[in-house]
Scaffold this motif. Structure first.
Motif: not given
Length: 457
Positions: A194, A197-198, A201, A246, A251, A255-256, A259, A317
């Motif tokens: 997480r 990723m955050q 991004l 995300c 997250f 969640d991924y 989606w 991911l």
């Protein structure tokens, strides 16, 4: 992805899909660096594109590399479309327009990554030069129109080529006329994933700006610094771009998966045949809606792995994280891109600092930055300061991370030297794209052709 997966394990529930991602968790001492880079093949005589077939085509190039390396061929409908190292440590694959890609082995340091890239380019030159072929390190094809660009005989690309014009205006340009450098990095837990990723991004638009290297289209300046970045704004926004969910503080893998289940599929593979599934989401597939189209009617874990490889967010991911924001570039960039991200994400102090810097950046702010960067690059204004100023701060954090890692080569140098090409960009205050456009208007005399000398491998 070099080779589409065929794992016939049936899927019983969405929990297994979450578990597939969670199986990527690795202890810190097992973290590796996987670098991918693409380049455009061209004939030195006339700077023309290289077709697949013929005695001096891309098939001949792959056959030559197969004989030299002893790697196993990847065959699709009778055509060689790539090579894989026998133990799975790296692969060579073709993008739709013939872009030649090395998917590197998972390596421990940037020193290893750089040696791998240099060895690959040396081996490739040995096969390519007698064929009159060289390779261009840019983020976008600078000269050839879409119609002039060759098409590779790869089944998944035939499906994508039919589908792309239905879901965006620039999908075919993405497929046939862009190149990237990408790094794949590990995580140790869902919480670690997480955080990475955050942070990544939020900083991906900055990477696009620092590596902006695609200012020409159809032989002329296109008014952009990263044409490739602009293309990704309207390729297929159901499966691409910045993912708002995300940014949530809780997250996670589920969640991924949620989606990904609702993104239309591209294909499934049965008995070596690619079946077009673009009219159906993976959730539909799991609900049994393909019983009349797919021989066994139900999805496998191989289908899931392939589906994940056809999603194109700015950070993807899988069982690792893929940094997808950078234009392709000259060989020094092949080492700089993984160095930038490893410095930020693989050291605890640096990740803390990067997270603190970006903690309150909102989805809307980052999206606005992402939309401005293709044209404005480092002059993009973010919170009343330029991205050039942000870049100085972020590069300092990356350097801190690489210093803390203290991975030294035989001569005693650590990994910070690989940031030097980015230090030059920040010191100049101009991107590679701006430098090229300046050259086009001055010493190149309004011609695109010198790019094929100055930016060739």
């Amino acid at each position: 992805m070099a080779r589409d997966t065929t794992d016939f394990s049936p899927i019983e529930s969405t929990d297994e899909l979450v578990g597939y991602l969670a199986a990527g968790n690795k202890p810190r001492d097992k973290w590796r660096i996987g670098t991918e880079h693409e380049k455009f093949p061209f004939y030195v005589d006339g700077n023309a594109p290289v077709p697949y077939a013929g005695p001096r085509g891309i098939k001949a190039l792959l056959d030559g590399m197969k004989d030299k390396l002893g790697w196993e061929p990847i065959i699709d409908a009778g055509n060689i479309i790539g090579l894989v190292e026998p133990t799975g440590q790296g692969a060579i694959s073709l993008e739709p327009g013939g872009q030649f890609e090395l998917s590197g082995a998972p390596l421990e340091t940037i020193h290893h990554t750089c040696r791998e890239g240099n060895a690959h380019l040396a081996q490739l030159r040995e096969i390519a030069e007698p064929l009159g072929i060289r390779f261009l390190g840019l983020g976008g094809s600078p000269k050839w129109t879409l119609a002039e660009t060759p098409k590779m005989p790869k089944s998944r690309y035939e499906i994508m080529t039919r589908y792309m014009p239905k879901v965006g205006t620039k999908g075919l340009d993405m497929m046939y006329r862009t190149c990237t450098i990408q790094v794949n990095l590990d995580f140790e837990s869902e919480a670690d994933m997480r955080r990475k990723m955050q942070v990544s991004l939020k900083l991906q638009p900055l990477a696009t700006a620092l590596f902006a290297n695609s200012p020409f289209t159809d032989g002329r300046p296109n008014g952009l610094q990263s044409w490739r970045g602009d293309i990704w704004r309207d390729t297929d926004n159901q499966r691409s771009g910045l993912l708002d969910f995300c940014f949530s503080p809780d997250f996670g893998f589920a969640d991924y998966v949620d989606w990904a289940l609702d993104v239309p599929m591209y294909f499934v593979i049965r008995e070596g045949r690619y079946i077009d599934m673009t009219h159906m989401t993976f959730r539909d597939f799991m609900a049994g809606k393909a019983r009349n189209e797919v021989p066994d009617g139900m999805p496998t874990m191989g289908d899931w792995a392939n589906h994940l490889s056809t999603l194109f967010p700015d950070v993807r991911l899988k069982r690792f994280l893929e940094m997808r924001g950078a234009d392709g570039g000259p060989w020094r960039r092949i080492c700089a891109l993984p160095a930038f991200w490893v410095g930020l994400l693989y050291d605890a102090e640096a990740l803390d600092a990067a997270e603190e810097l970006t903690r309150d950046w909102t989805f809307e702010e980052v999206l606005a930055m992402r939309n401005a960067v293709p044209e404005e690059a480092l002059t993009t204004v973010f919170r009343n300061r330029s991205l050039l100023e942000v870049a100085r701060e972020v590069l300092a954090i990356s350097r801190l991370g690489l210093t803390n890692r203290n991975r030294r080569n035989r001569d005693g140098y650590d990994e910070t030297s690989f940031l030097s090409t980015l230090d030059e960009v920040v010191a100049r205050g101009t991107t590679s794209a701006q430098e090229m456009v300046n050259a086009y208007h001055t010493r190149w005399g309004g011609s695109i052709e010198p790019a094929f000398l100055e930016y060739a491998y």
